[in-house]
Design an enzyme around this catalytic site. Sequence first.
Site, PDB file in Angstrom:
ATOM      1  N   GLY A 252       3.136   6.414   3.867  1.00  0.00           N
ATOM      2  CA  GLY A 252       4.444   6.526   3.243  1.00  0.00           C
ATOM      3  C   GLY A 252       4.533   7.641   2.223  1.00  0.00           C
ATOM      4  O   GLY A 252       3.592   8.409   2.003  1.00  0.00           O
TER       5      GLY A 252
ATOM      6  N   LEU B 268      -8.333   7.250  10.430  1.00  0.00           N
ATOM      7  CA  LEU B 268      -7.706   6.648   9.263  1.00  0.00           C
ATOM      8  C   LEU B 268      -7.066   5.300   9.580  1.00  0.00           C
ATOM      9  O   LEU B 268      -6.332   5.161  10.560  1.00  0.00           O
ATOM     10  CB  LEU B 268      -6.640   7.596   8.714  1.00  0.00           C
ATOM     11  CG  LEU B 268      -5.798   7.095   7.547  1.00  0.00           C
ATOM     12  CD1 LEU B 268      -6.657   6.919   6.307  1.00  0.00           C
ATOM     13  CD2 LEU B 268      -4.640   8.063   7.281  1.00  0.00           C
TER      14      LEU B 268
ATOM     15  N   ARG C 109      -6.143  11.389  -6.176  1.00  0.00           N
ATOM     16  CA  ARG C 109      -4.746  11.309  -5.746  1.00  0.00           C
ATOM     17  C   ARG C 109      -4.367   9.870  -5.414  1.00  0.00           C
ATOM     18  O   ARG C 109      -5.130   9.143  -4.780  1.00  0.00           O
ATOM     19  CB  ARG C 109      -4.519  12.172  -4.497  1.00  0.00           C
ATOM     20  CG  ARG C 109      -3.099  12.048  -3.944  1.00  0.00           C
ATOM     21  CD  ARG C 109      -2.893  12.937  -2.744  1.00  0.00           C
ATOM     22  NE  ARG C 109      -3.637  12.531  -1.573  1.00  0.00           N
ATOM     23  CZ  ARG C 109      -3.256  11.565  -0.719  1.00  0.00           C
ATOM     24  NH1 ARG C 109      -2.175  10.862  -0.953  1.00  0.00           N
ATOM     25  NH2 ARG C 109      -3.986  11.318   0.350  1.00  0.00           N
TER      26      ARG C 109
ATOM     27  N   GLN D 270     -11.595  13.451  -2.219  1.00  0.00           N
ATOM     28  CA  GLN D 270     -11.225  12.044  -2.051  1.00  0.00           C
ATOM     29  C   GLN D 270     -11.737  11.486  -0.731  1.00  0.00           C
ATOM     30  O   GLN D 270     -11.580  12.111   0.323  1.00  0.00           O
ATOM     31  CB  GLN D 270      -9.710  11.868  -2.101  1.00  0.00           C
ATOM     32  CG  GLN D 270      -9.277  10.413  -1.996  1.00  0.00           C
ATOM     33  CD  GLN D 270      -7.806  10.215  -2.259  1.00  0.00           C
ATOM     34  OE1 GLN D 270      -6.989  10.339  -1.365  1.00  0.00           O
ATOM     35  NE2 GLN D 270      -7.460   9.912  -3.510  1.00  0.00           N
TER      36      GLN D 270
ATOM     37  N   PHE E 182       1.272   0.413  -2.786  1.00  0.00           N
ATOM     38  CA  PHE E 182       0.122   1.278  -2.554  1.00  0.00           C
ATOM     39  C   PHE E 182      -0.788   1.212  -3.769  1.00  0.00           C
ATOM     40  O   PHE E 182      -0.368   0.850  -4.871  1.00  0.00           O
ATOM     41  CB  PHE E 182       0.579   2.722  -2.306  1.00  0.00           C
ATOM     42  CG  PHE E 182       0.511   3.148  -0.862  1.00  0.00           C
ATOM     43  CD1 PHE E 182       0.920   2.312   0.149  1.00  0.00           C
ATOM     44  CD2 PHE E 182       0.043   4.406  -0.516  1.00  0.00           C
ATOM     45  CE1 PHE E 182       0.873   2.710   1.477  1.00  0.00           C
ATOM     46  CE2 PHE E 182      -0.014   4.812   0.805  1.00  0.00           C
ATOM     47  CZ  PHE E 182       0.395   3.958   1.806  1.00  0.00           C
TER      48      PHE E 182
ATOM     49  N   HIS F 153     -11.122  12.305   3.058  1.00  0.00           N
ATOM     50  CA  HIS F 153      -9.712  12.206   3.418  1.00  0.00           C
ATOM     51  C   HIS F 153      -8.842  13.309   2.832  1.00  0.00           C
ATOM     52  O   HIS F 153      -7.941  13.809   3.493  1.00  0.00           O
ATOM     53  CB  HIS F 153      -9.182  10.847   2.958  1.00  0.00           C
ATOM     54  CG  HIS F 153      -7.736  10.611   3.252  1.00  0.00           C
ATOM     55  ND1 HIS F 153      -7.238  10.576   4.533  1.00  0.00           N
ATOM     56  CD2 HIS F 153      -6.668  10.397   2.426  1.00  0.00           C
ATOM     57  CE1 HIS F 153      -5.933  10.332   4.506  1.00  0.00           C
ATOM     58  NE2 HIS F 153      -5.562  10.247   3.240  1.00  0.00           N
ATOM     59  N   TYR F 154      -9.089  13.691   1.583  1.00  0.00           N
ATOM     60  CA  TYR F 154      -8.157  14.591   0.886  1.00  0.00           C
ATOM     61  C   TYR F 154      -8.923  15.443  -0.115  1.00  0.00           C
ATOM     62  O   TYR F 154      -9.907  14.995  -0.694  1.00  0.00           O
ATOM     63  CB  TYR F 154      -7.081  13.768   0.156  1.00  0.00           C
ATOM     64  CG  TYR F 154      -5.964  14.580  -0.425  1.00  0.00           C
ATOM     65  CD1 TYR F 154      -4.833  14.875   0.319  1.00  0.00           C
ATOM     66  CD2 TYR F 154      -6.035  15.071  -1.729  1.00  0.00           C
ATOM     67  CE1 TYR F 154      -3.802  15.640  -0.212  1.00  0.00           C
ATOM     68  CE2 TYR F 154      -5.016  15.836  -2.269  1.00  0.00           C
ATOM     69  CZ  TYR F 154      -3.904  16.113  -1.501  1.00  0.00           C
ATOM     70  OH  TYR F 154      -2.888  16.879  -2.026  1.00  0.00           O
TER      71      TYR F 154
ATOM     72  N   GLU G 296      -3.591   3.068   4.079  1.00  0.00           N
ATOM     73  CA  GLU G 296      -3.520   2.215   2.903  1.00  0.00           C
ATOM     74  C   GLU G 296      -2.373   1.218   3.020  1.00  0.00           C
ATOM     75  O   GLU G 296      -2.373   0.170   2.372  1.00  0.00           O
ATOM     76  CB  GLU G 296      -3.349   3.090   1.661  1.00  0.00           C
ATOM     77  CG  GLU G 296      -3.499   2.355   0.356  1.00  0.00           C
ATOM     78  CD  GLU G 296      -3.672   3.320  -0.808  1.00  0.00           C
ATOM     79  OE1 GLU G 296      -3.265   2.969  -1.919  1.00  0.00           O
ATOM     80  OE2 GLU G 296      -4.229   4.411  -0.606  1.00  0.00           O
TER      81      GLU G 296
ATOM     82  N   ARG H  50      -7.889   4.737  -4.801  1.00  0.00           N
ATOM     83  CA  ARG H  50      -8.782   4.950  -3.661  1.00  0.00           C
ATOM     84  C   ARG H  50     -10.227   5.176  -4.063  1.00  0.00           C
ATOM     85  O   ARG H  50     -11.144   4.728  -3.379  1.00  0.00           O
ATOM     86  CB  ARG H  50      -8.265   6.131  -2.822  1.00  0.00           C
ATOM     87  CG  ARG H  50      -7.016   5.785  -2.051  1.00  0.00           C
ATOM     88  CD  ARG H  50      -6.452   6.987  -1.340  1.00  0.00           C
ATOM     89  NE  ARG H  50      -5.314   6.585  -0.503  1.00  0.00           N
ATOM     90  CZ  ARG H  50      -4.550   7.441   0.157  1.00  0.00           C
ATOM     91  NH1 ARG H  50      -4.796   8.738   0.069  1.00  0.00           N
ATOM     92  NH2 ARG H  50      -3.547   7.013   0.894  1.00  0.00           N
TER      93      ARG H  50
ATOM     94  N   SER I 146       0.956  12.512  -1.500  1.00  0.00           N
ATOM     95  CA  SER I 146       0.647  13.773  -0.811  1.00  0.00           C
ATOM     96  C   SER I 146       1.817  14.265   0.029  1.00  0.00           C
ATOM     97  O   SER I 146       2.129  15.456   0.025  1.00  0.00           O
ATOM     98  CB  SER I 146      -0.603  13.625   0.055  1.00  0.00           C
ATOM     99  OG  SER I 146      -0.427  12.634   1.036  1.00  0.00           O
ATOM    100  N   LEU I 147       2.473  13.371   0.769  1.00  0.00           N
ATOM    101  CA  LEU I 147       3.634  13.796   1.544  1.00  0.00           C
ATOM    102  C   LEU I 147       4.723  14.323   0.616  1.00  0.00           C
ATOM    103  O   LEU I 147       5.390  15.315   0.916  1.00  0.00           O
ATOM    104  CB  LEU I 147       4.167  12.639   2.386  1.00  0.00           C
ATOM    105  CG  LEU I 147       3.314  12.215   3.584  1.00  0.00           C
ATOM    106  CD1 LEU I 147       3.919  10.990   4.269  1.00  0.00           C
ATOM    107  CD2 LEU I 147       3.184  13.356   4.585  1.00  0.00           C
TER     108      LEU I 147
ATOM    109  N   ASP J  40      -8.524  27.603   6.318  1.00  0.00           N
ATOM    110  CA  ASP J  40      -8.352  29.037   6.579  1.00  0.00           C
ATOM    111  C   ASP J  40      -7.624  29.750   5.442  1.00  0.00           C
ATOM    112  O   ASP J  40      -8.046  30.814   4.984  1.00  0.00           O
ATOM    113  CB  ASP J  40      -7.587  29.242   7.891  1.00  0.00           C
ATOM    114  CG  ASP J  40      -8.205  28.483   9.049  1.00  0.00           C
ATOM    115  OD1 ASP J  40      -9.428  28.280   9.034  1.00  0.00           O
ATOM    116  OD2 ASP J  40      -7.471  28.087   9.971  1.00  0.00           O
TER     117      ASP J  40
ATOM    118  N   ALA K 278       4.559  21.290   4.199  1.00  0.00           N
ATOM    119  CA  ALA K 278       4.664  22.275   3.119  1.00  0.00           C
ATOM    120  C   ALA K 278       5.139  23.616   3.653  1.00  0.00           C
ATOM    121  O   ALA K 278       6.012  24.265   3.060  1.00  0.00           O
ATOM    122  CB  ALA K 278       3.327  22.421   2.401  1.00  0.00           C
TER     123      ALA K 278
ATOM    124  N   HIS L 122     -11.236   8.227   1.710  1.00  0.00           N
ATOM    125  CA  HIS L 122     -10.338   7.094   1.950  1.00  0.00           C
ATOM    126  C   HIS L 122     -11.190   5.858   2.196  1.00  0.00           C
ATOM    127  O   HIS L 122     -12.139   5.902   2.984  1.00  0.00           O
ATOM    128  CB  HIS L 122      -9.431   7.368   3.152  1.00  0.00           C
ATOM    129  CG  HIS L 122      -8.243   6.471   3.207  1.00  0.00           C
ATOM    130  ND1 HIS L 122      -8.329   5.143   3.565  1.00  0.00           N
ATOM    131  CD2 HIS L 122      -6.930   6.695   2.945  1.00  0.00           C
ATOM    132  CE1 HIS L 122      -7.124   4.596   3.515  1.00  0.00           C
ATOM    133  NE2 HIS L 122      -6.257   5.528   3.145  1.00  0.00           N
TER     134      HIS L 122
ATOM    135  N   GLY M  45      -2.241   7.282  -3.193  1.00  0.00           N
ATOM    136  CA  GLY M  45      -1.622   7.236  -1.873  1.00  0.00           C
ATOM    137  C   GLY M  45      -0.110   7.310  -1.983  1.00  0.00           C
ATOM    138  O   GLY M  45       0.493   6.749  -2.893  1.00  0.00           O
TER     139      GLY M  45
END
Length: 566
Positions: free
Chosen positions: A54, A244, A381, A232, A119, A346-347, A247, A278, A386-387, A213, A20, A234, A383
Site C-alpha cells: 500500500g 516478498l 523505512r 533494509q 502497517f 528489500h530496500y 507487510e 521492519r 516508498s510508493l 545502474d 518515480a 523485509h 512500509g
Amino acid sequence: MLRAAEMQRHEVVVVGAGLAGQRAALAAIEAGRDVAVVSKLHPLRSHSGAAQGGINAALGKEDSVETHIYDTVKGSDYLGDQDAIEFFCREAGPTVVEMEHFGTIFSRAPDGSLARRAFGGAGFPRTIYAADRTGLALLQGIWERLGTEEFTLYEEWELVRLIVSEGRVQGIVALDRKRGSFEEVAAKSVVIATGPFGRVYGRTTNAHSCTGDGVAAAYYAGALLKDMEFVQFHPTALLETGILITEGARGEGGILKNALGERFMSKYAPRVLELASRDVVSRAIVTEVAEGRGFSGPYGGYVHLELMHLGREKIESRLQEIVDYSRIFAGIDPITQPIPVYPAQHYMMGGIGTDLRGATNLPGLFAAGEAACVSIHGANRLGGNSLLETLVFGKQAGIAAAEYAGSAPRPQVGASDLDAVEAPARAWSSRTDGEDPSTLRTELQQTMERYVGIYRNEADLLEGLKRVRAIKARFGRVRVADQSKVFNLNLTDAIEVGHLIELAEVIVLGAYARTESRGAHARTDYPKRDDEAWMRHTMARRTPEGPNLSYTPVTFTRWEPKERVY
C-alpha cells in the site's frame, strides 16, 4: 501518444520508467519540455509493480499529518531529515487523490471510503491499498495518464554512463540492447529514477533488473552517495525463493510463530507485536532462528507466518497474490497452512544524495525514488512510504529538471564520451580468457550475504571489504564470451556487475565506519545508538582509491531524538 525516436537530443531525459520516472516525465512534459524516457524494461514491467502492500496518507478525521510525520521520524531512528519528512507527509493526501484521478482503483471500505490497513511502525492504519497489488495498480494508472502526452521512449536501453562536460551533466550513454550498440542521448538535464540495487545481495525481493545502474553512473560521474550503509531487510519473504510476502499480511492480522508455537514478537515489541518497524521484526526472526527456536529445513532456518485464522474470504480478497505465490512457489495453501518465511534484502535507504527538489551536487543531474536519498527514511523505512516517495519526489524532480532545462545551454556531446564506454566493452569482448561476470556476481552476492547482513561486526565488515575489493580487482579482467549483438545478456551482465561492485564497496565501507547501531544498521560490537557521534549522514564520493567518506548533519525541526521502542 508515443512517437518513434527520431533524434537523440532532448531537453529532459528521465532514466527509469517506474513510478518515480513516469511521474518525473509527466511533470517535465506538463512544464512544456521535450522529454525522453530511457528504460531497460517495458515501463509496466518496472520494479514499482512488485510493491504489494500500500501507500501511506493521513486521510480522514481520525488520523493526522502530524502523526504521519512523527511516525516517519521515529521509524527513521531519527536520522531522517525532518524538513523533508514534513514536506513528504503533507504531500501524501493530495498525491493519493491525484493518483485516483489518474485512474488507480483502490480498495474500498464498506462505507465507500478508501480502505486502509495497519502497517508496521504506524500510529494509525493509514496504508491505502489495492488488494496486494498496489504498486501495479499505481503503475497502470500513471502509465495511462502519461500515454496521453507526447514523449520519446527508448525501451530496452540500459544506462551505462552520464556525460559530464563543462561542470554539468549534458546527457547519457546507454546500451541499445535490441541492436547491441552504445548510443548517446544529449540532454539539458537528466533525472535518475532507476530504482534500487538490491541484486548486490543474493537473497532479495528485488527484481533481477535492480542493479543500481543510475546510482552507479551518478557515483562514477562525481555525484555524492548518501547513507548507503542502511540496507533494509523485509521480515517476511518466502523461504526458498525470497519472494516478498507483503507487510499487508501482518497488517490484516497475520501472526508470527516459532517452532515452539510461541508468538515471539511479544518479547521484542510487546505493544505492537508483528507491527513493529521492519528492522525490529527482521532482527527478531533472525534471533529466534539463531537461538534454536526456529524451524529447520533444506533451505535453512525459518519461522511461520500464520494467516489461517483470518478466514478464506478475507485472505483471498485482500491477499490474492500472497495466496498465489504460496501455492505456486512454496506448495502450501495459506488458508489452511502457515507460510515459511525468513528475512530478505528489500530496500535501500541510501542512494544519490538530493535536496527536496531532487537536485544533486552535479548541475543538471536530478534523482528520485529508491535511487535517491532525500533523506526521509533515515536508518529505516516504514512500509507504505516508498510508493509515496516515488510519486512525491518524482514530481518534484521532474519540475526542477524542467526548470533547469529552461535556462541551460544546448548540450555538447562528443565522440569521446562514446569512446570512453565502447573501449572497455571492446576489451571485454576481445579477451580469449578472463573472469566470467556471472561468477563475479555470485561471489559478490555471497560476500554481502555473509559479511554485511542484518547483524554486523568489525571483523565481518573488514573481511567483506577485503573480498569486495578483491572481486573489484578481478573485474578488471572480465570477459564477455558472447560475440552476438542482439540482446547480448553476457555483455549486459558485465555492465551490471560493474555497477554492483562499485556500490557494494560503498555499502561495506560506510557500515564499517559507522560504529553504532541505528535502524537497519545493527552492529553487535556497538549495540547502542550513539547520537553524540553519529547523528549525521554518510556521504561517499568516488576516487581512484575507492570511496571517500565525509559527513553532513541531520536536519531537525521539532522532534528531538529519544529511544525508539514499539
